[in-house]
Design an enzyme around this catalytic site. Structure first.
Site, PDB file in Angstrom:
ATOM      1  N   GLU A  23       0.817  -1.210   0.000  1.00 16.37           N
ATOM      2  CA  GLU A  23       0.000   0.000   0.000  1.00 16.37           C
ATOM      3  C   GLU A  23       0.854   1.264   0.000  1.00 16.37           C
ATOM      4  OE1 GLU A  23      -4.032  -1.437   2.186  1.00 16.37           O
ATOM      5  OE2 GLU A  23      -2.365  -1.011   3.516  1.00 16.37           O
ATOM      6  N   CYS A  56       3.568   8.420   1.460  1.00 14.08           N
ATOM      7  CA  CYS A  56       4.116   7.438   2.389  1.00 14.08           C
ATOM      8  C   CYS A  56       4.272   6.138   1.600  1.00 14.08           C
ATOM      9  CB  CYS A  56       3.117   7.296   3.544  1.00 14.08           C
ATOM     10  SG  CYS A  56       3.594   6.091   4.778  1.00 14.08           S
ATOM     11  N   CYS A 115       6.391  -7.178   6.946  1.00 13.53           N
ATOM     12  CA  CYS A 115       7.499  -6.682   7.769  1.00 13.53           C
ATOM     13  C   CYS A 115       7.895  -7.761   8.757  1.00 13.53           C
ATOM     14  CB  CYS A 115       7.079  -5.424   8.526  1.00 13.53           C
ATOM     15  SG  CYS A 115       8.425  -4.632   9.439  1.00 13.53           S
ATOM     16  N   CYS A 153       6.545  -5.597  15.517  1.00 14.12           N
ATOM     17  CA  CYS A 153       6.107  -4.685  16.585  1.00 14.12           C
ATOM     18  C   CYS A 153       4.645  -5.019  16.901  1.00 14.12           C
ATOM     19  CB  CYS A 153       6.241  -3.234  16.148  1.00 14.12           C
ATOM     20  SG  CYS A 153       7.949  -2.781  15.742  1.00 14.12           S
ATOM     21  N   CYS A 205       1.555  -2.834  15.563  1.00 11.97           N
ATOM     22  CA  CYS A 205       1.522  -2.428  14.151  1.00 11.97           C
ATOM     23  C   CYS A 205       0.900  -3.530  13.306  1.00 11.97           C
ATOM     24  CB  CYS A 205       2.942  -2.139  13.675  1.00 11.97           C
ATOM     25  SG  CYS A 205       3.044  -1.749  11.906  1.00 11.97           S
ATOM     26  N   GLU A 240      10.338  -2.368   6.878  1.00 10.34           N
ATOM     27  CA  GLU A 240      11.437  -1.689   7.565  1.00 10.34           C
ATOM     28  C   GLU A 240      12.483  -1.335   6.500  1.00 10.34           C
ATOM     29  OE1 GLU A 240      12.487  -0.358  10.513  1.00 10.34           O
ATOM     30  OE2 GLU A 240      14.304  -0.033   9.341  1.00 10.34           O
ATOM     31  N   SER A 291      11.527   5.290  15.244  1.00 13.00           N
ATOM     32  CA  SER A 291      10.303   4.922  15.952  1.00 13.00           C
ATOM     33  C   SER A 291      10.688   4.363  17.319  1.00 13.00           C
ATOM     34  CB  SER A 291       9.536   3.883  15.134  1.00 13.00           C
ATOM     35  OG  SER A 291       9.222   4.423  13.859  1.00 13.00           O
ATOM     36  N   LEU A 292      10.641   5.215  18.323  1.00 12.11           N
ATOM     37  CA  LEU A 292      11.165   4.840  19.644  1.00 12.11           C
ATOM     38  C   LEU A 292      10.088   4.182  20.513  1.00 12.11           C
ATOM     39  CD1 LEU A 292      14.125   5.328  20.383  1.00 12.11           C
ATOM     40  CD2 LEU A 292      13.372   7.184  21.873  1.00 12.11           C
ATOM     41  N   HIS A 293       9.017   4.899  20.791  1.00 12.76           N
ATOM     42  CA  HIS A 293       7.841   4.398  21.535  1.00 12.76           C
ATOM     43  C   HIS A 293       8.089   4.089  23.003  1.00 12.76           C
ATOM     44  CE1 HIS A 293       6.250   4.233  17.572  1.00 12.76           C
ATOM     45  NE2 HIS A 293       6.910   3.159  17.229  1.00 12.76           N
ATOM     46  N   CYS A 311      -1.024   5.604  10.326  1.00 17.71           N
ATOM     47  CA  CYS A 311       0.216   4.962  10.776  1.00 17.71           C
ATOM     48  C   CYS A 311      -0.082   3.625  11.432  1.00 17.71           C
ATOM     49  CB  CYS A 311       0.921   5.827  11.819  1.00 17.71           C
ATOM     50  SG  CYS A 311       1.338   7.456  11.269  1.00 17.71           S
TER      51      CYS A 311
HETATM   52  N1  SAH Z   1       9.530   0.137  10.075  1.00 17.98           N
HETATM   53  C1  SAH Z   1       9.712   1.569   9.994  1.00 17.98           C
HETATM   54  C2  SAH Z   1       8.838   2.191   8.952  1.00 17.98           C
HETATM   55  C3  SAH Z   1       7.354   2.108   9.220  1.00 17.98           C
HETATM   56  S1  SAH Z   1       6.865   3.673   9.743  1.00 17.98           S
HETATM   57  C4  SAH Z   1       9.470   2.175  11.360  1.00 17.98           C
HETATM   58  O1  SAH Z   1       8.983   1.478  12.244  1.00 17.98           O
HETATM   59  O2  SAH Z   1       9.806   3.323  11.573  1.00 17.98           O
HETATM   60  C5  SAH Z   1       5.334   3.420  10.483  1.00 17.98           C
HETATM   61  C6  SAH Z   1       5.216   4.324  11.698  1.00 17.98           C
HETATM   62  O3  SAH Z   1       3.942   4.115  12.301  1.00 17.98           O
HETATM   63  C7  SAH Z   1       6.256   3.974  12.737  1.00 17.98           C
HETATM   64  O4  SAH Z   1       6.652   5.135  13.404  1.00 17.98           O
HETATM   65  C8  SAH Z   1       5.465   3.061  13.629  1.00 17.98           C
HETATM   66  O5  SAH Z   1       6.023   2.917  14.876  1.00 17.98           O
HETATM   67  C9  SAH Z   1       4.119   3.744  13.652  1.00 17.98           C
HETATM   68  N2  SAH Z   1       3.042   2.872  14.054  1.00 17.98           N
HETATM   69  C10 SAH Z   1       2.981   1.535  13.915  1.00 17.98           C
HETATM   70  N3  SAH Z   1       1.819   1.062  14.385  1.00 17.98           N
HETATM   71  C11 SAH Z   1       1.121   2.126  14.813  1.00 17.98           C
HETATM   72  C12 SAH Z   1      -0.180   2.295  15.372  1.00 17.98           C
HETATM   73  N4  SAH Z   1      -0.977   1.246  15.581  1.00 17.98           N
HETATM   74  N5  SAH Z   1      -0.581   3.536  15.672  1.00 17.98           N
HETATM   75  C13 SAH Z   1       0.224   4.599  15.432  1.00 17.98           C
HETATM   76  N6  SAH Z   1       1.454   4.512  14.902  1.00 17.98           N
HETATM   77  C14 SAH Z   1       1.894   3.285  14.596  1.00 17.98           C
END
Ligand code: SAH
Length: 352
Positions: free
Chosen positions: A89, A102, A109, A113, A116, A160, A212-214, A331
């Site tokens: 997508e 995007c 992937c 995570c 996601c 990724e 993407s730290l979280h 996202c």
């Molecule tokens: N793998 C890379 C590229 C994907 S970016 C990465 O993780 O950075 C997708 C972004 O959306 C990342 O910042 C990810 O952490 C965030 N994301 C994933 N699942 C999400 C969700 N359920 N709600 C909000 N953001 C999310």
């Protein structure tokens, strides 16, 4: 399997056999400046257009399977079918003064995570350079047709990007050199693939890095992001510092706010410490719903509170506007489905 945007200039010359050299320049220009189909390359003789349309190395990589529109037309999601039947997508978002696409870098992937949707569905394969570039070309053409100019490309779709480094980087160079986007308007997002961040630091183009730290402590981060067991926070931070030390580069920290999980004051304080050391901007994304993760996103009011804590701790933070939630384009929601079924347009209807 090859496709038109996988071709190098030399490869294109081979496809064009005995044609004079300027023909390759014309075709290259038509591909990258206009996103043209062979039939639209009207500056070429008809026989040559037909030759290109029939050549196996000149076929498009992406077949549109479904288009979804949201936010009053300001967000579009495209579901593409690849030559081997896999699906990915792309999301195009218009804002006042800029349009951002995007793009996906992998089908599926492997990072897994928990929150996601792409990670929940697992890994299929890497995308080729052409499969990535063609997403940006399509977005650029769609933007132009809407009277807009594609200004930003973010590698924040499925996959990724730094786990598919070579093809991603080649795509970055095409998007910069041939589509003409500035390096700082190209953002590569990673969940923390440390060797990839180090390689990025060596590249000539100063793209923007998003991490993407979280979570800003290893215990919590290991639960949310399995890759943290391989590359713990201290190593990720050191690689980011190296990236910034290479000069002319910017970075942001992405933080999906999860109710009761990473939205407490202590989380803000830990995050602020890292963000300040790196001079990084923080993007807050209230967690979007995905099928495999029961916990909700932080409520709007608590998002504002969290942002206020960061501001008070001297960190710049913005709350990401939530685009395309109703079409599963936001996202973390990309998993190659047509979404909830509401407001989606089957491709058949597009040509009506
Ligand atoms: N793998 C890379 C590229 C994907 S970016 C990465 O993780 O950075 C997708 C972004 O959306 C990342 O910042 C990810 O952490 C965030 N994301 C994933 N699942 C999400 C969700 N359920 N709600 C909000 N953001 C999310």
């Amino acid at each position: 399997m090859g496709s038109r945007y996988d071709l190098t200039r030399e490869g294109l010359a081979t496809v064009l056999d005995d044609e004079p050299r300027y023909r390759a320049d014309q075709v290259w220009e038509a591909l990258y400046q206009r996103g043209a189909e062979p039939a639209e390359m009207t500056n070429l003789p008809q026989a040559l257009r037909r030759h290109l349309a029939e050549h196996p190395d000149f076929r498009p990589a992406l077949e549109l399977a479904h288009q979804s529109i949201s936010d009053g037309g300001e967000t579009a999601k495209w579901l593409w079918r690849l030559a081997d039947g896999r699906e990915v997508e792309t999301v195009l978002m218009h804002y006042p003064g800029r349009s951002t696409v995007c793009v996906s870098s992998q089908a599926g992937c492997a990072m897994a995570c928990s929150f996601c949707a792409t990670g929940q569905a697992g890994f299929d394969r890497n995308l080729s350079t052409g499969e990535i570039v063609e997403q940006a070309v399509h977005a650029r053409r769609a933007a132009a047709e809407a009277g807009r100019r594609l200004s930003n490309v973010v590698f924040m779709g499925m996959g990724e990007p730094l786990a598919n480094y070579d093809r991603t980087w080649e795509a970055v160079e095409r998007i910069h050199g041939d589509l003409g986007l500035s390096a700082r308007h190209i953002t590569v997002s990673t969940v923390g693939v440390v060797p990839g961040i180090r390689r990025l630091a060596q590249e000539a183009l100063p793209v923007t890095l998003a991490v993407s730290l979280h979570a800003a402590n290893d215990d919590l981060r290991e639960q949310l992001v399995p890759l943290n067991r391989r590359y713990p926070l201290a190593e990720v931070e050191a690689a980011c510092a190296e990236y910034l030390a290479a000069g002319g580069r910017r970075m942001s920290i992405e933080w999906a706010l999860i109710d009761g999980v990473n939205d407490r004051y202590s989380d803000a304080a830990e995050l602020a410490a890292i963000a300040r050391r790196l001079g990084a901007h923080v993007n807050l994304i209230p967690l979007n719903r995905t099928p495999g993760f029961p916990t909700l996103g932080t409520a709007a009011e608590d998002v504002r509170t969290f942002r206020g804590w960061l501001t008070a701790l001297d960190v710049n933070a913005t709350v990401r506007r939530n685009r395309g939630n109703d079409i599963d384009a936001a996202c973390g929601q990309l998993r190659a489905t047509v979404g909830s079924g509401r407001r989606t347009i089957p491709v058949r209807a597009l040509s009506d």
